[in-house]
Design an enzyme around this catalytic site. Sequence first.
Site, mmCIF file in Angstrom:
data_model
loop_
_atom_site.group_PDB
_atom_site.id
_atom_site.type_symbol
_atom_site.label_atom_id
_atom_site.label_comp_id
_atom_site.label_asym_id
_atom_site.label_seq_id
_atom_site.Cartn_x
_atom_site.Cartn_y
_atom_site.Cartn_z
ATOM 1 N N HIS A 197 7.792 2.594 3.105
ATOM 2 C CA HIS A 197 7.825 1.789 1.887
ATOM 3 C C HIS A 197 6.901 2.441 0.857
ATOM 4 C CE1 HIS A 197 9.086 -2.279 3.900
ATOM 5 N NE2 HIS A 197 9.785 -1.245 4.357
ATOM 6 N N GLU B 5 4.537 1.294 -0.954
ATOM 7 C CA GLU B 5 3.127 0.938 -0.805
ATOM 8 C C GLU B 5 2.476 1.709 0.335
ATOM 9 O OE1 GLU B 5 5.830 -1.089 -0.908
ATOM 10 O OE2 GLU B 5 5.204 -3.160 -1.206
ATOM 11 N N CYS C 216 5.958 -6.650 1.293
ATOM 12 C CA CYS C 216 6.405 -7.302 2.519
ATOM 13 C C CYS C 216 5.173 -7.539 3.419
ATOM 14 C CB CYS C 216 7.431 -6.421 3.237
ATOM 15 S SG CYS C 216 6.732 -4.945 4.013
ATOM 16 N N CYS D 82 3.374 -4.236 4.470
ATOM 17 C CA CYS D 82 2.616 -3.605 3.389
ATOM 18 C C CYS D 82 1.393 -4.434 3.002
ATOM 19 C CB CYS D 82 3.522 -3.364 2.191
ATOM 20 S SG CYS D 82 4.806 -2.127 2.512
#
Length: 144
Positions: free
Chosen positions: A48, A50, A78, A81
């Site tokens: 992801h 992040e 999410c 993260c």
Amino acid sequence: MEMALASAEIAAHRGEVPVGAVIVDTRTGRVVANCSNQTISRNDPTAHAEMLAIRAAGSMLGSQRLVDCDLYVTLEPCPMCAAAISLARIRRLYFGAYDPKGGGVEFGARIFDQSSCHHRPEIYGGLHESKSGELLKNFFEKRR
């Protein structure tokens, strides 16, 4: 946030979910990471924006703790993260679109509200929310 949006657009052109993340070292004002989702291209469900930004910033600054850093991301993080943000001790989290289905900050697991969470950043949601949301909406409309 403009840089994060530009990174999200690049991700969309690569066929990745359009999420961009930028980390700024607040001591110097320098951008230490600028990433976008790469889960498909890396065959890695943890890639992801992040997560990649936290890894890049930690490497750039030579520290697992990013206490003087702010994270700008186009979508509410999410749970995975959000947990990484807490572990990295990010100072402030700025995000664009809220994510009622998969969010881990204001929706869903609300990681920073859990008693097991060791650090809660300052949180500012809804920055460029309409632009962030529009990128996601257009991306998924094209895929249907």
